[in-house]
Write an enzyme that holds these catalytic residues in place. Sequence first.
Site, PDB file in Angstrom:
ATOM      1  N   CYS A 259     -35.766  62.578  36.921  1.00 30.42           N
ATOM      2  CA  CYS A 259     -34.918  62.899  35.773  1.00 30.42           C
ATOM      3  C   CYS A 259     -34.981  61.816  34.698  1.00 30.42           C
ATOM      4  O   CYS A 259     -34.841  62.109  33.508  1.00 30.42           O
ATOM      5  CB  CYS A 259     -33.470  63.072  36.219  1.00 30.42           C
TER       6      CYS A 259
ATOM      7  N   ASP B  90     -28.875  62.598  42.099  1.00 26.23           N
ATOM      8  CA  ASP B  90     -28.141  63.539  42.939  1.00 26.23           C
ATOM      9  C   ASP B  90     -29.052  64.180  43.974  1.00 26.23           C
ATOM     10  O   ASP B  90     -28.672  64.373  45.129  1.00 26.23           O
ATOM     11  CB  ASP B  90     -27.501  64.628  42.074  1.00 26.23           C
TER      12      ASP B  90
ATOM     13  N   SER C 272     -23.583  71.776  43.583  1.00 25.55           N
ATOM     14  CA  SER C 272     -24.696  71.501  42.684  1.00 25.55           C
ATOM     15  C   SER C 272     -24.834  72.642  41.691  1.00 25.55           C
ATOM     16  O   SER C 272     -24.467  73.788  41.976  1.00 25.55           O
ATOM     17  CB  SER C 272     -25.986  71.356  43.493  1.00 25.55           C
TER      18      SER C 272
END
Length: 565
Positions: free
Chosen positions: A53, A85, A476
């Site tokens: 990311c 995450d 999520s």
Amino acid sequence: MANPPFPLRSQVVTQGVQRSPNRAMLRAVGFRDEDFGKPIVGIANAHSTITPCNIGIQTLAERAEAALRAAGCMPQVFGTITISDGISMGTEGMKYSLVSREVIADSIETVVNGQSMDGLLAIGGCDKNMPGAMIAMARLNVPAIFVYGGTIKPGHYNGRDLTIVSAFEAVGEYSAGRISEDELLAVERHACPGAGSCGGMYTANTMSSAFEAMGMSLPYSSTMAAEDEEKAESAAQSAKVLAEAIQANIRPRDIITRQSIENAISVIMAVGGSTNAVLHFLAIAHAAEVPLTLDDFETIRARVPVLCDLKPSGRFVATDLHRAGGIPQVMKILLNHGLLHGDCLTISGQTIAEVLRDVPDEPSPDQEVIRPWHSPLYPQGHIAILKGNLAPEGAVAKISGVKTPKIAGPARVFNSEESCLQAILAGQIRPGDVVVIRYEGPKGGPGMREMLSPTSAIIGAGLGDSVGLITDGRFSGGTYGMVVGHVAPEAYVGGPIALVEEGDLITIDAPARLLHLHVSEEELARRRARWAPPEPRYKRGVLAKYAKLVSSSSLGAVTDLNLWD
């Protein structure tokens, strides 16, 4: 750029005889005589090599830095943290994810105020980077713009597109004997092909899209691929626009208003975004001192259709949305049907209506990502607020597209994510069960972990349409199915979810927005009399501080609520 027609904040460190030592320090980092009257702009750089990311963000920071210099500003780059995450998912490390939102916000606020900066350009990629930066911007209220690190391109295997959620679901499929170990490994190897945030309309892409809709990021920037040149160009353009905003003194609270937040929520509904957006926008509104409640999300849900066919429950990913017209195309449809406030200001100085003036009224007929108004994917939004005796303050669920919108079944109670996942993988969860995962809330976890591992295992085992799951934790953005999170009050503070016992009948009724525990008030009173709060799991360090300060999820899980009351 000419000096702004008002005093710069940075003058407290750059002007006057008494600030000679301050200027001496600034000269060591590149300031020249002619630079001390220029706006000092912080670049909050979330570059990191721990997650795809954020791995491409350094390039964006360098492009923004050069563009700010060219625009007559003095950029100062500082780092801020990120948690992956996807990597921490299903582990103790995931307890730090939501905590990182506050750390990011606090760190940016600390640097910008501590150094008396005149503006802020924040660059982020993974999920909590976005709300953390926006919370800081709302608190600081100095001219600011957000630059998204960009989305990952889809992986490919066996003729289908893959995302990180494909890998989580493959674990459940393998455990259920539905795929081989070789197939599991093949999905693992192909799911994440390069740099960028998780590719579906998961939390990172949801929040970046919402910021674009709110006017705090540039048009089209939220759906660009991280590895494409246009992403780097948008970082440079964002820097130029920020320099102009400093000159015009356009501040975040001029942009982050009740109306612009409603615009953002409307777009979240239209694109089928993540439930985490509820938590984050409650926190952003709190930071901006804008009234916002859970009920406001339900009001907007009822009037806004889902227009985009995007993963996790749909077919396409963010790069497909970009090619189909991006967030501006979605916004133009909503604006034409009275579902956006067109007079909201954006960071460019234009209104939303002005930004969208040249966008087509209808999506292109040669794409399937964005539906036309007369043929939505679903007639109402997908993020619903459920209430009932199990969630008096409210709970959050995705309800559109769920094949079984009402489930009534026996509670299967687990006091941690790990124990629940073990039971699922061992085949101990049956069709009709309602899984309860508790003591995973903001205080109880602490940190309100995302339950992607158990929900993906349920999907992978073929139980997604027949098993319900409720939790005081989160989900999520990649989660789908009959799942209800953010149950409040949470178990740790004695919420009704703490009183559920194995085998109790629970009803999840999405159409009625109801979450009900079929136990008499008398029995619940007896259970409450026996209940005692558990010992804190952490008594020192950041998790202990967080657990002590954090508010209910129904209020955004913020850490600065009524501190001195």
